[in-house]
Write a protein that holds these residues in place. Structure first.
Motif, short mmCIF file in Angstrom:
data_model
loop_
_atom_site.label_atom_id
_atom_site.label_comp_id
_atom_site.label_asym_id
_atom_site.label_seq_id
_atom_site.Cartn_x
_atom_site.Cartn_y
_atom_site.Cartn_z
N ASN A 1 0.81 -1.22 0.00
CA ASN A 1 0.00 0.00 0.00
C ASN A 1 0.84 1.27 0.00
OD1 ASN A 1 -2.49 -1.33 0.02
ND2 ASN A 1 -2.36 -1.65 2.23
N ARG B 1 1.26 4.18 -2.80
CA ARG B 1 0.47 5.41 -2.94
C ARG B 1 1.26 6.64 -2.52
NH1 ARG B 1 -4.39 2.19 -0.84
NH2 ARG B 1 -3.63 2.64 1.23
N LEU C 1 -4.14 0.56 -5.50
CA LEU C 1 -4.26 1.60 -6.52
C LEU C 1 -5.68 2.15 -6.64
CD1 LEU C 1 -1.47 0.33 -7.31
CD2 LEU C 1 -1.96 1.26 -9.57
N ASP C 2 -6.58 1.61 -5.84
CA ASP C 2 -7.96 2.05 -5.86
C ASP C 2 -8.53 1.96 -7.28
OD1 ASP C 2 -10.29 2.94 -4.75
OD2 ASP C 2 -9.81 5.07 -4.94
N LYS D 1 6.01 2.09 -10.04
CA LYS D 1 5.39 3.16 -10.83
C LYS D 1 6.04 3.28 -12.20
CE LYS D 1 4.18 5.81 -6.72
NZ LYS D 1 4.63 6.84 -5.78
N TRP E 1 2.23 7.82 -13.71
CA TRP E 1 1.66 7.84 -12.36
C TRP E 1 0.90 9.14 -12.15
CZ3 TRP E 1 0.47 4.67 -8.58
CH2 TRP E 1 0.22 5.20 -7.30
#
Ligand SMILES: [Fe+2]
Length: 232
Positions: free
Chosen positions: A30, A33, A111-112, A195, A199
């Motif tokens: 996570n 992010r 990454l939602d 990434k 991004w």
């Protein structure tokens, strides 16, 4: 805490130069992010019998085993098991199904994104042998068998040298990463989310990496890629 030579986020609130964080805990993924990181690595060991079976399976004919765009929540493992119908033993097929399902869900949460693109390959070619940055927002990569992706952390890269620009592959790679001892490998079983140049807010320049050189049928790989579902 240091894991495979990478300084973890727990050890230092924000490394001054490194743009890669790693941990033996899956929650580290996570961290991608965070604008401070180009790659988050979950270092883990595969069960030995699964690892050995994956190496045998990887040595089969090179091909794309699976390429689907899905919402990962409804049983992706079933699609994986169907795609791996010729995969023996059954334990490997079931383990891979569950693992791909878990990694797809973790990637989607990190990454939602609602949908993901999942590709599973048996690879024997050299792939992208030049150091480069991917033209996408982010990617999850796990090599289940064979040599893993090679990557270089920010302090060891000359970004202004990226691209072949008329040079040979070896000359370009030497210019991009002058000290080859700084090249690191995402070992088999480890999971990396890294990434690319697209991004979100443009805050990241993306991880510099390449496929492992010297691949041939003796060095077959079984590789999982997961991208956001909207990527090309
Ligand atoms: Fe790449």
């Amino acid at each position: 805490m240091t894991v495979s030579g990478v300084v973890s986020r727990q050890a230092l609130p924000r490394p001054i130069v490194s743009r890669v964080c790693a941990s033996s805990e899956p929650g580290i993924l996570n961290q991608i992010r965070d604008n401070g990181w180009d790659m988050a690595v979950w270092n883990r060991e595969m069960p030995r019998e699964i690892s050995e079976a994956a190496q045998v399976f990887a040595a089969g004919p090179a091909r794309l085993l699976m390429d689907v765009r899905v919402n990962p929540e409804p049983a992706v493992c079933i699609s994986v098991e169907e795609a791996l119908a010729d995969c023996q033993p059954l334990e490997l097929r079931v383990w891979l199904g569950r693992d791909v399902q878990e990694l797809a869900e973790r990637f989607a949460r990190a990454l939602d994104c609602e949908t993901v693109r999942i590709r599973l390959h048996r690879v024997v070619d050299k792939g992208c042998a030049a150091f480069h940055v991917d033209t996408l927002s982010a990617r999850l990569l796990c090599t289940y068998a064979g040599a893993g992706m090679e990557w270089v952390d920010e302090p060891d890269v000359r970004r202004n040298e990226l691209g072949l620009n008329g040079r040979s592959l070896s000359d370009a790679n030497r210019a991009i990463v002058p000290d080859t001892s700084r090249i690191r490998e995402l070992k088999a079983g480890a999971v990396g989310i890294f990434k690319g140049r697209l991004w979100g807010d443009g805050s990241a320049r993306g991880l510099v990496h390449r496929s492992p050189p010297g691949c041939c049928e003796k060095h077959a790989r079984l590789r999982l890629l997961i991208d956001p579902g909207h990527s090309q």
